[in-house]
Design an enzyme around this catalytic site. Structure first.
Site, mmCIF file in Angstrom:
data_model
loop_
_atom_site.group_PDB
_atom_site.id
_atom_site.type_symbol
_atom_site.label_atom_id
_atom_site.label_comp_id
_atom_site.label_asym_id
_atom_site.label_seq_id
_atom_site.Cartn_x
_atom_site.Cartn_y
_atom_site.Cartn_z
ATOM 1 N N ARG A 1 -0.748 6.091 6.873
ATOM 2 C CA ARG A 1 -1.158 5.464 5.620
ATOM 3 C C ARG A 1 -2.121 6.390 4.885
ATOM 4 O O ARG A 1 -2.863 7.154 5.498
ATOM 5 C CB ARG A 1 -1.843 4.123 5.898
ATOM 6 C CG ARG A 1 -0.861 3.004 6.227
ATOM 7 C CD ARG A 1 -1.563 1.687 6.457
ATOM 8 N NE ARG A 1 -2.344 1.699 7.670
ATOM 9 C CZ ARG A 1 -3.642 1.856 7.755
ATOM 10 N NH1 ARG A 1 -4.362 2.006 6.650
ATOM 11 N NH2 ARG A 1 -4.255 1.855 8.909
ATOM 12 N N TYR B 1 6.675 7.110 4.897
ATOM 13 C CA TYR B 1 6.039 6.669 6.144
ATOM 14 C C TYR B 1 5.883 5.142 6.182
ATOM 15 O O TYR B 1 5.438 4.535 5.201
ATOM 16 C CB TYR B 1 4.656 7.330 6.340
ATOM 17 C CG TYR B 1 3.905 6.618 7.434
ATOM 18 C CD1 TYR B 1 4.270 6.799 8.776
ATOM 19 C CD2 TYR B 1 2.916 5.686 7.153
ATOM 20 C CE1 TYR B 1 3.655 6.083 9.787
ATOM 21 C CE2 TYR B 1 2.286 4.961 8.167
ATOM 22 C CZ TYR B 1 2.663 5.169 9.479
ATOM 23 O OH TYR B 1 2.069 4.450 10.477
ATOM 24 N N ARG C 1 5.688 6.322 15.950
ATOM 25 C CA ARG C 1 5.843 4.868 16.046
ATOM 26 C C ARG C 1 7.192 4.451 16.596
ATOM 27 O O ARG C 1 8.172 5.192 16.502
ATOM 28 C CB ARG C 1 5.712 4.267 14.627
ATOM 29 C CG ARG C 1 4.359 4.515 13.970
ATOM 30 C CD ARG C 1 3.423 3.393 14.238
ATOM 31 N NE ARG C 1 2.053 3.658 13.818
ATOM 32 C CZ ARG C 1 1.111 2.713 13.790
ATOM 33 N NH1 ARG C 1 1.388 1.489 14.123
ATOM 34 N NH2 ARG C 1 -0.117 3.020 13.452
ATOM 35 N N SER D 1 -6.433 -0.457 13.076
ATOM 36 C CA SER D 1 -5.172 0.164 13.487
ATOM 37 C C SER D 1 -5.398 1.110 14.666
ATOM 38 O O SER D 1 -6.401 1.827 14.695
ATOM 39 C CB SER D 1 -4.580 0.956 12.326
ATOM 40 O OG SER D 1 -4.345 0.102 11.238
ATOM 41 N N LYS E 1 1.807 -4.096 5.557
ATOM 42 C CA LYS E 1 0.413 -4.108 5.112
ATOM 43 C C LYS E 1 0.288 -4.474 3.625
ATOM 44 O O LYS E 1 -0.606 -5.214 3.227
ATOM 45 C CB LYS E 1 -0.257 -2.754 5.392
ATOM 46 C CG LYS E 1 -0.287 -2.390 6.867
ATOM 47 C CD LYS E 1 -1.084 -3.377 7.631
ATOM 48 C CE LYS E 1 -1.067 -3.359 9.123
ATOM 49 N NZ LYS E 1 -1.230 -2.288 9.991
ATOM 50 N N ASP F 1 0.067 -7.747 15.138
ATOM 51 C CA ASP F 1 -0.590 -7.022 14.034
ATOM 52 C C ASP F 1 -1.112 -7.920 12.920
ATOM 53 O O ASP F 1 -2.163 -7.631 12.362
ATOM 54 C CB ASP F 1 0.399 -6.002 13.447
ATOM 55 C CG ASP F 1 -0.268 -4.963 12.559
ATOM 56 O OD1 ASP F 1 -1.391 -4.542 12.896
ATOM 57 O OD2 ASP F 1 0.316 -4.582 11.533
ATOM 58 N N HIS G 1 -5.597 -9.230 9.748
ATOM 59 C CA HIS G 1 -5.085 -8.108 10.547
ATOM 60 C C HIS G 1 -5.311 -8.437 12.027
ATOM 61 O O HIS G 1 -6.162 -7.857 12.678
ATOM 62 C CB HIS G 1 -5.846 -6.845 10.136
ATOM 63 C CG HIS G 1 -5.246 -5.573 10.636
ATOM 64 N ND1 HIS G 1 -5.957 -4.398 10.738
ATOM 65 C CD2 HIS G 1 -3.982 -5.283 11.057
ATOM 66 C CE1 HIS G 1 -5.167 -3.444 11.200
ATOM 67 N NE2 HIS G 1 -3.977 -3.946 11.398
ATOM 68 N N CYS H 1 -6.136 0.555 17.789
ATOM 69 C CA CYS H 1 -7.242 0.232 18.705
ATOM 70 C C CYS H 1 -6.770 -0.685 19.831
ATOM 71 O O CYS H 1 -7.581 -1.330 20.496
ATOM 72 C CB CYS H 1 -8.394 -0.430 17.963
ATOM 73 S SG CYS H 1 -9.352 0.723 16.978
HETATM 74 O O1 SAT Z 1 1.072 2.196 9.276
HETATM 75 S S1 SAT Z 1 0.904 0.764 9.438
HETATM 76 O O2 SAT Z 1 -0.062 0.286 8.457
HETATM 77 O O3 SAT Z 1 2.136 0.046 9.270
HETATM 78 C C1 SAT Z 1 0.306 0.458 10.993
HETATM 79 C C2 SAT Z 1 -1.163 0.471 11.016
HETATM 80 O O4 SAT Z 1 -1.782 1.437 10.567
HETATM 81 O O5 SAT Z 1 -1.755 -0.512 11.494
HETATM 82 MN MN MN Z 2 -2.183 -2.753 11.940
#
Ligand code: SAT
Ligand code: MN
Length: 593
Positions: free
Chosen positions: A69, A197, A376, A248, A206, A277, A226, A250
């Site tokens: 991101r 991405y 991922r 994210s 998100k 998530d 989140h 963690c």
């Molecule tokens: O890249 S994402 O936002 O989908 C996953 C994350 O960073 O929590």
């Molecule tokens: Mn996340």
């Protein structure tokens, strides 16, 4: 297809702007998915993996400059700048549309535009919200089919209205300097260009389920967070649900799917995953808080996932999964990543597409990673062996406890409990964590990340804090709120707490607190366990180590309080006075301690 005028107008408007050669309406059918997969495989956009070892799985690489991101290029385009708040980037909506339109104009020439109708939440559930995503990427279509409920039934649910989130995505030229991820909360619109991405382009995730939905929830009296959602089944068969907010990368996915240690499984404890998530939360039956996971799949971090660290996640990826930016092994058409096992393969290709073998080093002798740290897997939630039978419950699950947590080497103890809801909101608001590879930028820097929502709150964070306080006032049965930290380190920088499945030991204390089955001790920052109340049976740790993990260092917390004061200063008049009061209490507690 549909004859909904608003949908047709939306598609026409962006087709006229981006001038694709074709428009394909996605219907969610198996046949269409297969056709699109074949096209993507023929152009190299995806590689089909070994159909025996990884049936239905695909491999994909993003551009090298497009792997996470991009928070500095993410904007909240509220009409009034004030409503965006000090923690988000703002752009005037008219300016943003004009700017992005100019970049996107004509960009789908020679390409196909796909129209994806999708639902966040089970179609027809009182929680569900609908969206239509336009994209020129088959990879995005295939990911959305896993992560959301893609179906033409969405058009029926719109019932002729414009009650859907308009999601526009175009790869354009994947130029970093022209990459924009814009949310227009007042227009129910997301506009994302020049990226491929996941977090920037799977717009149900998100951008919608957090940034737009948090704004919708503020206006409509619910919350988009989140958070993972898990259920713990006790030996007596009773299941209690916990939501957990962590930044994210963690360990949300690991916690959501944890396998309890033997001392628990032998007694009959079980953990069920509802989500890893995102949680949408509403007041439900009896005035309690109910949660759903609006997603339909996992977009998890691959490196570090293995049989031991997260058996359930690994199992979830064994079929119909898309792997992005991991190692590709052409010999048997499989994938690999750091931490999968101790036998890295040879003669493979790394996430950049370069020849790669396990054990490779660079000019300075440092190991060359085969998978990107933010590589991922996109896996269907139905693959998860511990998926909760309540996952599809349209009313959601009742939440007993909320936990906040981050990566903190020193300050935060293993676990502590907030004294009440207001204090709990303060505990969430003062969350801070070391940054990870999930977003571009430096890794390992401590930053404030209230409720793990810093990059995801679609409106002024001061109003967001107030919304949390207001929700608490509305609930008749309030979940208890806790903070956890699995990441305390010793003087050598090693983690002290084993984490993973052993986090069950902390969950047990949390649930016992919810049942009023165990006492806690007051501390300046909140209620702590007595060290002997954390079960260490079967662990190579002593009660003294636990006491150390629970230690609240006064000097560290005095510095923390100063830092919080400075952070809170950003919110000006919008900081709820309850939070100012909580900070005062913290400071006076520390003085008295
Ligand atoms: O890249 S994402 O936002 O989908 C996953 C994350 O960073 O929590
Ligand atoms: Mn996340």
């Amino acid at each position: 297809m549909t004859n909904n005028k608003y949908v047709l107008d939306f598609v026409k408007k962006y087709a006229d702007l981006m001038t694709p050669d074709n428009i394909v309406w996605i219907d969610g059918s198996k046949q269409q998915k297969k056709e699109l997969t074949d096209i993507a495989a023929s152009t190299g956009e995806v590689i089909k993996l070994n159909n025996k070892l990884l049936p239905g799985c695909l491999y994909h690489r993003t551009a090298v400059n497009d792997v996470a991101r991009v928070e500095q290029r993410t904007f909240i385009c509220s009409r009034d700048k004030e409503n965006c708040g000090p923690t988000n980037n703002w752009m005037d909506p008219q300016e943003a549309y004009a700017k992005l339109d100019k970049i996107a104009a004509g960009s789908m020439k020679g390409r196909t535009m796909y129209v994806i109708p999708f639902s966040m939440g089970k179609i027809g559930s009182p929680f569900a919200k609908y969206g239509i995503e336009l994209t020129d990427s088959i990879y995005v279509v295939l990911n959305m089919i896993i992560m959301t409920r893609v179906s033409e039934k969405v058009y029926d649910k719109l019932n002729g209205t414009d009650n859907f989130v308009k999601c526009i995505h175009g790869k354009v030229k994947l130029e970093e300097e022209n990459r924009y991820i814009c949310q227009f909360p007042e227009d129910n619109t997301i506009y994302s260009i020049n990226s491929g991405y996941g977090g920037n382009v799977l717009l149900g995730k998100k951008c919608f389920a957090l940034r737009i939905a948090s704004y919708q929830g503020w206006k409509e009296g619910w919350m988009a967070e989140h958070m993972l959602i898990l259920g713990v089944q006790k030996p007596n068969g009773e299941v209690k649900y916990i939501c957990g907010a962590f930044p994210s990368a963690c360990g949300k996915t690991n916690l959501a799917m944890l396998i309890p240690p033997e001392t628990y499984t032998s007694k009959g404890y079980k953990v069920f995953t509802v989500g890893d998530d995102i949680a949408w939360l509403r007041k439900g039956k009896g005035g309690a808080l109910y949660a759903i996971n609006p997603e339909n799949g996992f977009f998890g971090v691959a490196p570090g996932t293995n049989e031991k660290s997260n058996f359930n996640a690994l199992q979830s990826t064994r079929s119909n999964t898309i792997f992005t930016n991991v190692v590709y092994n052409p010999k048997n058409k499989t994938v690999w990543w750091e931490g999968l096992d101790k036998n890295p393969p040879s003669n493979c290709f790394d996430w950049k597409g370069n020849p790669w073998s396990g054990g490779m080093t660079d000019a300075e002798g440092k190991p060359v990673k085969g998978a990107h740290p933010n590589s991922r897997f996109t896996a269907p939630i139905k693959n998860c062996p511990c998926l909760s039978p309540e996952f599809e419950n349209p009313k959601g699950v009742p939440v007993s406890a909320i936990i906040f947590g981050g990566r903190r080497a020193k300050a935060a103890p293993l676990v502590y409990e907030a004294r009440d809801w207001k204090h709990g909101v303060f505990v969430g608001a003062i969350m801070a964590s070391e940054t990870t590879a999930a977003a571009s930028g430096a890794v390992g820097v401590v930053r404030h990340d209230p409720m793990a929502m810093l990059p995801f709150c679609g409106y002024h964070m001061g109003d967001y804090f107030q919304h949390w306080l207001d929700m608490g006032k509305k609930l008749k049965v309030k979940p208890k709120i806790f903070n956890v930290n699995w990441f305390r380190t010793d003087d050598k920088g090693n983690f002290i707490w084993p984490g993973f499945g052993d986090n069950m030991r902390v969950l047990e204390w949390i649930l016992d607190r919810c049942d009023e089955a165990v006492d806690a001790v007051e501390s300046p920052i909140g209620l702590l366990p007595r060290p002997e109340d954390i079960n260490i049976e079967g662990l190579d740790l002593t009660v003294d180590t636990i006491a150390g993990l629970l230690n609240v260092d006064k000097a560290t917390w005095k510095a923390e309080a100063k830092d919080i004061e400075e952070f809170f200063g950003k919110f000006g008049d919008k900081l709820p006075k309850e939070l100012t009061k909580e900070l005062k209490t913290l400071k006076s507690n520390l003085r008295k301690a």
